[in-house]
Scaffold this motif. Structure first.
Motif, mmCIF file in Angstrom:
data_model
loop_
_atom_site.group_PDB
_atom_site.id
_atom_site.type_symbol
_atom_site.label_atom_id
_atom_site.label_comp_id
_atom_site.label_asym_id
_atom_site.label_seq_id
_atom_site.Cartn_x
_atom_site.Cartn_y
_atom_site.Cartn_z
ATOM 1 N N TRP A 152 7.622 1.408 -5.372
ATOM 2 C CA TRP A 152 6.430 1.901 -4.402
ATOM 3 C C TRP A 152 5.121 1.605 -5.178
ATOM 4 O O TRP A 152 5.028 1.294 -6.373
ATOM 5 C CB TRP A 152 6.552 3.356 -4.380
ATOM 6 N N ALA A 159 8.050 7.992 -2.434
ATOM 7 C CA ALA A 159 7.362 8.079 -1.496
ATOM 8 C C ALA A 159 7.171 9.244 -0.651
ATOM 9 O O ALA A 159 8.663 9.760 -0.566
ATOM 10 C CB ALA A 159 7.114 6.894 -0.527
ATOM 11 N N VAL A 386 12.117 8.250 -0.339
ATOM 12 C CA VAL A 386 11.290 8.031 0.382
ATOM 13 C C VAL A 386 11.370 9.315 1.258
ATOM 14 O O VAL A 386 12.046 9.275 1.742
ATOM 15 C CB VAL A 386 10.809 6.682 0.938
ATOM 16 N N TRP A 421 3.753 8.830 -3.734
ATOM 17 C CA TRP A 421 2.673 7.421 -3.072
ATOM 18 C C TRP A 421 3.101 7.731 -0.660
ATOM 19 O O TRP A 421 4.421 8.487 -0.733
ATOM 20 C CB TRP A 421 3.240 6.301 -3.004
ATOM 21 N N VAL A 428 5.535 2.282 5.110
ATOM 22 C CA VAL A 428 6.656 2.242 3.897
ATOM 23 C C VAL A 428 7.499 1.428 4.042
ATOM 24 O O VAL A 428 8.090 0.586 3.155
ATOM 25 C CB VAL A 428 7.342 3.834 4.203
ATOM 26 N N TRP A 432 7.872 -1.098 1.011
ATOM 27 C CA TRP A 432 10.108 -1.329 0.765
ATOM 28 C C TRP A 432 10.336 -2.816 0.780
ATOM 29 O O TRP A 432 11.453 -3.453 0.570
ATOM 30 C CB TRP A 432 11.027 -0.947 2.186
#
Length: 437
Positions: A152, A159, A386, A421, A428, A432
């Protein structure tokens, strides 16, 4: 499970572990890992068909498809069987010996094929089993190829992805049903307030959400619904249920969508029940929303979720979406796909699935809900994934849904405190894929 279903499961399981290897290991080690991948991961037992069997793999339950074979080497994963420990995944100095169908096992979890039909939360997975299994595998690899790093931006340990489903924008029959429910729960004063309260615009909570997220310094994704039948022939019950739902031709929606977009929020499609099996309808809804933003809509989440999320993916790919976030539970919170990482579900990663773990309506209505949320956050932080939140915009109405807005605020504040984050889901996915550092 039929043998014809195993290939897509194996492809997904293999791709998930490989994608984490590429992102988490030092750049100079990745080419060697990728080039020798099949030589490093030597699967000795491949299932032909059958059902998943829950096995006790020490600190977590592991659903395995097919038989088990004892392997030699330094045990990494052992199964408790007949009062003994059976090594089924071992490290042999430069490669793994694997005595079960690892790729089908991972893929079965990712596709929700282990306990099919679980959107309601039956057989709910409360831990990220796929990620935990992969982390066990990564331990000997780290000694060989170097320490892993965060995937991240800013080197954050994990995340937080923020999202809101916009389905009902006006309060209609809920004026009666919510007050009756409160009365039955012995809350007579609250029942009276709900019956006589703000009325039809009580669910228009966009200003409240925008103010809260501005104050916290974050942005989120709003998935907008267009639940409009193609035919006008609906019964009375369906007409009542559709009253107050979001539709993209509503003047207020046509105003708020550009405002959100210009303010830095991401706009996604909350695909309607009418588009669930109809790609032409799905494309039309996407184009309607793009007409309000002037920009391509990348993300989608299916209204009312789906008991078989994987069946949605071919249509979503055909419609041109970049990611889907339908995988999650509607009546419980946890890890429906067994992972808290995005993962590719189409050829060459054309479409990614980003599961959600916590939804507002699935929280327990008590102080225990906060401990549930923290437990899930700790699991995500531990594996470096995440955590995706799904909060309907109407749940920020504190009269009908007391406490939910505060839980959302506290979760974001806690993630900030833990140096996560935080971003909308589209960002996101971009992070990634290595497009945001």
């Amino acid at each position: 499970m039929d043998s014809r279903d195993l290939l897509p499961l194996r492809n997904s399981g293999r791709a998930h572990l490989l994608s984490r290897l590429k992102r988490e290991y030092p750049a100079d080690a990745v080419p060697n890992l990728v080039k020798n991948f099949d030589g490093i991961f030597r699967v000795r037992s491949m299932a032909e068909a059958g059902a998943f069997t829950e096995c006790d793999a020490f600190d977590f339950r592991l659903p395995i498809l097919g038989g088990l074979t004892r392997v030699e080497g330094q045990p990494v994963i052992s199964i408790r069987s007949n009062h003994e420990e059976l090594p089924v995944l071992s490290w042999r100095g430069d490669h793994f010996e694997i005595g079960f169908d690892l790729w089908a096992t991972l893929g079965g979890l990712l596709h929700d094929a282990v306990h099919p039909g679980t959107s309601k939360g039956f057989n709910m997975s409360t831990r990220p089993t796929v990620d935990l299994l992969e982390d066990k595998v990564f331990a000997p690899l780290t000694q060989e190829f170097g320490a892993r790093h965060s995937v991240w931006p800013r080197g954050s340990r994990f995340a937080l992805g923020l999202s809101h489903d916009v389905d009902r924008i006006r309060k209609t029959f809920q004026q009666v049903t919510h007050s009756v429910r409160a009365f039955k729960q012995g809350q007579a004063r609250r029942a009276l307030h709900l019956a006589l309260g703000p009325g039809r615009h009580a669910y228009w909570c966009f200003p409240r959400i925008m103010a809260m997220e501005r104050q916290l310094g974050v942005r989120s994704t709003f998935f907008f619904l267009h639940e409009v039948p193609d035919s006008g022939s609906l019964g009375i019950r369906n007409r009542i249920l559709l009253s107050g739902v979001c539709r993209l031709d509503d003047p207020r929606i046509r105003g708020i969508v550009p405002e959100l977009h210009e303010g830095g929020w991401e706009i996604g499609l909350h695909s309607s029940t009418f588009a669930r099996d109809d790609v032409s309808r799905l494309v039309r809804e996407k184009h309607l929303l793009e007409g309000l933003t002037g920009q391509a809509v990348k993300g989608v989440r299916q209204h009312y979720l789906d008991s078989q999320v994987s069946r949605l993916w071919p249509l979503q790919r055909e419609a041109g979406f970049d990611y889907d976030s339908t995988m999650g539970y509607s009546t419980g919170n946890g890890f429906r796909a067994g992972t808290c990482f995005p993962f590719p579900v189409g050829p060459e990663g054309a479409l990614c699935q980003i599961p959600f773990e916590i939804m507002d309506g699935a929280l327990r209505p008590s102080a225990e809900s906060w401990s549930d949320c923290l437990r899930i956050m700790r699991h995500v932080e531990a594996v470096g994934g995440v955590l995706v939140l799904l909060w309907h915009q109407r749940f920020f109405n504190t009269d009908d849904f007391p406490g939910y807005a505060e839980v959302y605020r506290k979760l974001v504040a806690e993630a900030i405190r833990r140096n996560a984050w935080i971003a909308p889901l589209g960002d996101v996915i971009q992070a990634w894929r290595g497009m945001i550092r």
